[in-house]
Scaffold this motif. Sequence first.
Motif, PDB file in Angstrom:
ATOM      1  N   SER A  89     -24.369   7.902   4.058  1.00 38.99           N
ATOM      2  CA  SER A  89     -24.848   6.221   3.036  1.00 38.99           C
ATOM      3  C   SER A  89     -25.104   5.170   3.305  1.00 38.99           C
ATOM      4  O   SER A  89     -25.294   4.506   2.636  1.00 38.99           O
ATOM      5  CB  SER A  89     -24.400   6.712   1.739  1.00 38.99           C
ATOM      6  N   TYR A 131     -25.047  12.866  -9.909  1.00 36.83           N
ATOM      7  CA  TYR A 131     -25.326  12.619  -8.342  1.00 36.83           C
ATOM      8  C   TYR A 131     -27.011  12.684  -7.676  1.00 36.83           C
ATOM      9  O   TYR A 131     -27.248  13.558  -7.585  1.00 36.83           O
ATOM     10  CB  TYR A 131     -23.728  13.416  -7.671  1.00 36.83           C
ATOM     11  N   SER A 209     -17.349   7.982  -5.563  1.00 32.99           N
ATOM     12  CA  SER A 209     -18.126   7.332  -4.755  1.00 32.99           C
ATOM     13  C   SER A 209     -18.552   6.330  -4.431  1.00 32.99           C
ATOM     14  O   SER A 209     -18.283   6.178  -3.904  1.00 32.99           O
ATOM     15  CB  SER A 209     -19.775   8.481  -4.555  1.00 32.99           C
ATOM     16  N   GLU A 210     -17.701   5.928  -5.122  1.00 33.22           N
ATOM     17  CA  GLU A 210     -17.065   4.689  -4.621  1.00 33.22           C
ATOM     18  C   GLU A 210     -15.881   3.863  -5.540  1.00 33.22           C
ATOM     19  O   GLU A 210     -14.646   4.532  -6.568  1.00 33.22           O
ATOM     20  CB  GLU A 210     -18.164   3.359  -5.951  1.00 33.22           C
ATOM     21  N   PRO A 211     -14.711   2.433  -5.709  1.00 35.83           N
ATOM     22  CA  PRO A 211     -13.873   2.387  -5.330  1.00 35.83           C
ATOM     23  C   PRO A 211     -14.290   1.852  -7.306  1.00 35.83           C
ATOM     24  O   PRO A 211     -15.052   1.176  -7.638  1.00 35.83           O
ATOM     25  CB  PRO A 211     -13.202   1.239  -5.066  1.00 35.83           C
ATOM     26  N   ASN A 230     -11.014  11.155 -11.204  1.00 32.82           N
ATOM     27  CA  ASN A 230     -11.522  10.830  -9.857  1.00 32.82           C
ATOM     28  C   ASN A 230     -11.611  11.562  -8.894  1.00 32.82           C
ATOM     29  O   ASN A 230     -10.434  12.701  -8.224  1.00 32.82           O
ATOM     30  CB  ASN A 230     -10.274   9.449  -9.343  1.00 32.82           C
ATOM     31  N   ILE A 231     -12.638  11.799  -7.980  1.00 36.35           N
ATOM     32  CA  ILE A 231     -12.973  12.541  -6.730  1.00 36.35           C
ATOM     33  C   ILE A 231     -13.698  11.701  -5.635  1.00 36.35           C
ATOM     34  O   ILE A 231     -14.186  11.043  -5.844  1.00 36.35           O
ATOM     35  CB  ILE A 231     -13.956  13.692  -7.184  1.00 36.35           C
ATOM     36  N   TYR A 232     -13.225  11.940  -4.534  1.00 32.78           N
ATOM     37  CA  TYR A 232     -12.510  11.220  -3.801  1.00 32.78           C
ATOM     38  C   TYR A 232     -13.501  12.083  -2.331  1.00 32.78           C
ATOM     39  O   TYR A 232     -13.137  13.545  -2.294  1.00 32.78           O
ATOM     40  CB  TYR A 232     -11.953  10.559  -3.094  1.00 32.78           C
ATOM     41  N   GLY A 233     -14.110  11.564  -1.282  1.00 27.68           N
ATOM     42  CA  GLY A 233     -14.397  12.601  -0.166  1.00 27.68           C
ATOM     43  C   GLY A 233     -15.932  11.319   0.562  1.00 27.68           C
ATOM     44  O   GLY A 233     -16.186  10.569   0.230  1.00 27.68           O
ATOM     45  N   LEU A 234     -16.233  11.763   2.143  1.00 29.63           N
ATOM     46  CA  LEU A 234     -17.167  10.924   2.587  1.00 29.63           C
ATOM     47  C   LEU A 234     -17.715  11.963   3.500  1.00 29.63           C
ATOM     48  O   LEU A 234     -17.278  13.387   3.689  1.00 29.63           O
ATOM     49  CB  LEU A 234     -16.306   9.984   3.284  1.00 29.63           C
ATOM     50  N   SER A 235     -18.935  12.085   3.691  1.00 33.82           N
ATOM     51  CA  SER A 235     -20.154  12.715   4.484  1.00 33.82           C
ATOM     52  C   SER A 235     -18.925  12.998   6.157  1.00 33.82           C
ATOM     53  O   SER A 235     -19.271  14.670   6.162  1.00 33.82           O
ATOM     54  CB  SER A 235     -21.435  12.326   4.809  1.00 33.82           C
ATOM     55  N   ASP A 300     -10.309   3.984   4.835  1.00 32.72           N
ATOM     56  CA  ASP A 300     -10.339   3.504   3.118  1.00 32.72           C
ATOM     57  C   ASP A 300      -9.122   3.040   3.559  1.00 32.72           C
ATOM     58  O   ASP A 300      -8.285   3.756   4.239  1.00 32.72           O
ATOM     59  CB  ASP A 300     -10.668   4.391   2.631  1.00 32.72           C
ATOM     60  N   ARG A 323     -13.015  -0.015   1.039  1.00 37.22           N
ATOM     61  CA  ARG A 323     -12.868   0.216   2.211  1.00 37.22           C
ATOM     62  C   ARG A 323     -13.248  -1.079   3.025  1.00 37.22           C
ATOM     63  O   ARG A 323     -13.225  -2.452   2.871  1.00 37.22           O
ATOM     64  CB  ARG A 323     -14.743   0.112   2.761  1.00 37.22           C
ATOM     65  N   LYS A 431     -24.255   4.274  -5.678  1.00 39.36           N
ATOM     66  CA  LYS A 431     -23.285   3.792  -5.284  1.00 39.36           C
ATOM     67  C   LYS A 431     -24.027   1.792  -6.275  1.00 39.36           C
ATOM     68  O   LYS A 431     -24.728   1.333  -6.407  1.00 39.36           O
ATOM     69  CB  LYS A 431     -22.748   3.564  -4.104  1.00 39.36           C
TER      70      LYS A 431
HETATM   71  O1  DLL Z   1     -19.729   8.803  -1.138  1.00 36.90           O
HETATM   72  C1  DLL Z   1     -19.249  11.434  -1.039  1.00 36.90           C
HETATM   73  C2  DLL Z   1     -18.969  11.643  -2.516  1.00 36.90           C
HETATM   74  C3  DLL Z   1     -20.225  11.993  -3.768  1.00 36.90           C
HETATM   75  C4  DLL Z   1     -17.822  11.114  -2.964  1.00 36.90           C
HETATM   76  C5  DLL Z   1     -19.792  12.085  -4.830  1.00 36.90           C
HETATM   77  C6  DLL Z   1     -17.033  11.416  -4.459  1.00 36.90           C
HETATM   78  C7  DLL Z   1     -18.727  11.421  -5.392  1.00 36.90           C
HETATM   79  P1  DLL Z   1     -20.492   8.896   1.964  1.00 36.90           P
HETATM   80  O2  DLL Z   1     -21.551   8.815   1.002  1.00 36.90           O
HETATM   81  O3  DLL Z   1     -19.745   9.464   2.553  1.00 36.90           O
HETATM   82  O4  DLL Z   1     -19.884  10.138   0.711  1.00 36.90           O
HETATM   83  O5  DLL Z   1     -19.271   8.046   1.041  1.00 36.90           O
HETATM   84  C8  DLL Z   1     -18.018   7.823   1.616  1.00 36.90           C
HETATM   85  O6  DLL Z   1     -17.389   6.289  -0.259  1.00 36.90           O
HETATM   86  O7  DLL Z   1     -15.150   6.812   2.388  1.00 36.90           O
HETATM   87  C9  DLL Z   1     -15.474   5.345   0.141  1.00 36.90           C
HETATM   88  O8  DLL Z   1     -15.382   4.500   1.095  1.00 36.90           O
HETATM   89  C10 DLL Z   1     -16.035   5.726  -0.267  1.00 36.90           C
HETATM   90  N1  DLL Z   1     -15.918   6.839  -1.483  1.00 36.90           N
HETATM   91  C11 DLL Z   1     -16.087   7.742  -2.076  1.00 36.90           C
HETATM   92  N2  DLL Z   1     -15.838   8.255  -3.228  1.00 36.90           N
HETATM   93  C12 DLL Z   1     -14.454   7.406  -3.994  1.00 36.90           C
HETATM   94  C13 DLL Z   1     -13.877   6.812  -4.638  1.00 36.90           C
HETATM   95  C14 DLL Z   1     -19.462  10.067  -0.417  1.00 36.90           C
HETATM   96  N3  DLL Z   1     -12.883   8.170  -5.233  1.00 36.90           N
HETATM   97  C15 DLL Z   1     -17.275   6.520   1.272  1.00 36.90           C
HETATM   98  N4  DLL Z   1     -13.164   5.866  -5.053  1.00 36.90           N
HETATM   99  C16 DLL Z   1     -16.104   6.476   1.231  1.00 36.90           C
HETATM  100  C17 DLL Z   1     -13.513   5.064  -3.545  1.00 36.90           C
HETATM  101  C18 DLL Z   1     -14.848   6.559  -3.058  1.00 36.90           C
HETATM  102  N5  DLL Z   1     -13.654   4.956  -3.001  1.00 36.90           N
END
Ligand code: DLL
Length: 438
Positions: A89, A131, A209-211, A230-235, A300, A323, A431
Amino acid sequence: MDFSVEYLQLDQLRALQSERLIRLVRYLGDKSEFYAGKMMESGISPEDIRSIDDIAKLPITYKQDLRDNYPFGLCTVPKNELQRIHCSSGTTGKPTVVGYTKEDVDLFSEVVARSLNAAGARPGMQLHNAYGYGIFTGGLGLHYGAEKLGMSVLPISGGMTSRQVDLIMDFKPEVLCCSPSYALTIADELMKRGVAPEEVSLKYAVLGSEPWTEIIRHHIEERLGVHAVNIYGLSEIIGPGVSVEDFEEKGGSYIWEDHFYPEILDPITKQPVPFGEEGVLVITTLTKKAMPLLRYWTNDITSLYYDEKGKRTMVKMKPILGRADDMLIVRGVNVYPSQIEEAFSHVPGVVPNYYLTPVEKEQMCIALDIDVEIDAGIIKSSHLQQGTDEYLTFVGNFGKKIENEIKKRVGITTAVKIHVQDSLPKCEGGKINRILKR
Ligand code: DLL
């Protein structure tokens, strides 16, 4: 679904990771011109990798590598074997492109299903999935994972908050997925309609998707009557589902390290930091097919730990501090927006809808202007009329309290301007960017 891998003994987990890393490195040596070249440059061959402990010998991959190979240069399968394509994104430059084979989409669904399960969701529950659907991985990622777990999904996507709230009230879902800032917007709309938390069917909110920090968790849990997880990940790695909190543990997220091997590196030296110390999260995708990545520099900031009291054996990560790109340097002090947010939690009455504007002098940031909201209930109970001198003194003192708290905890000077709840722009889905430019 079988969740047993989440409980593997650590020696079994290491053996699985080693086997997968060895296979991956051979596969890349064979199929990826990019990685074959990178390994050669670093003077190593796939045979040098004999266990997961050899991972630090491998080259680091950066976002720029994906950009330089735009769009499909890092794919290790022909384009006609892809089943899905997503993009990161990022708002500047070309997006980074991620291809998935059918097996990758299955893996994506599997880790999201595991994440939803850890977050409290169960087969038969309904997911209100706010989402964004599209090239962003959030919408489809949660959708497929929820279906795999056996849930029903309302694919509503982000935006049109009033309609979201109508459907939450009518359809009575148990689970909400969206960004934490959008969950606050949904909670505000419910409050405006006079709906009490007990009247909301939701039980779990799976947010990322954000802190975000504990003050936001507290507001969401209180106003929606949910466990906010909290759920975390990146594309680049897969999308959501790299790590998740357990709804009964919270505070840190299990990394699904049978698929995503984490390391923490020093941002400057790029060497591994001692276990438990903070640095940049770097992830190796152990099992992906179309676009596996070795030691991907997520940018991150976090740290890793084992939770002795946790249900699962896998390693946990602390909430992302921010980030590396979002770090502000205010008169030489490094600051992430999440640290300011954390300071708010020490001043009762702050509503965590806020924006930061760096104040610059000779291209250096010398202070931060902060716009933040105050709970409308506090204003009401003070019986002060907005705009009167007494009112201005009241909010001025409230702002000073916040400034002092930030000075004490973060060490920087700020000028805080107070706004009544509901008056600053809200997240409209997706976000939120809390840093504004003058
Ligand atoms: O944001 C994937 C996602 C979608 C995660 C829905 C969770 C829920 P990107 O758009 O590629 O993918 O952005 C990834 O978003 O490197 C972090 O900097 C930030 N990020 C994602 N989840 C978290 C979180 C999605 N739980 C980038 N806490 C990552 C903090 C997050 N930062």
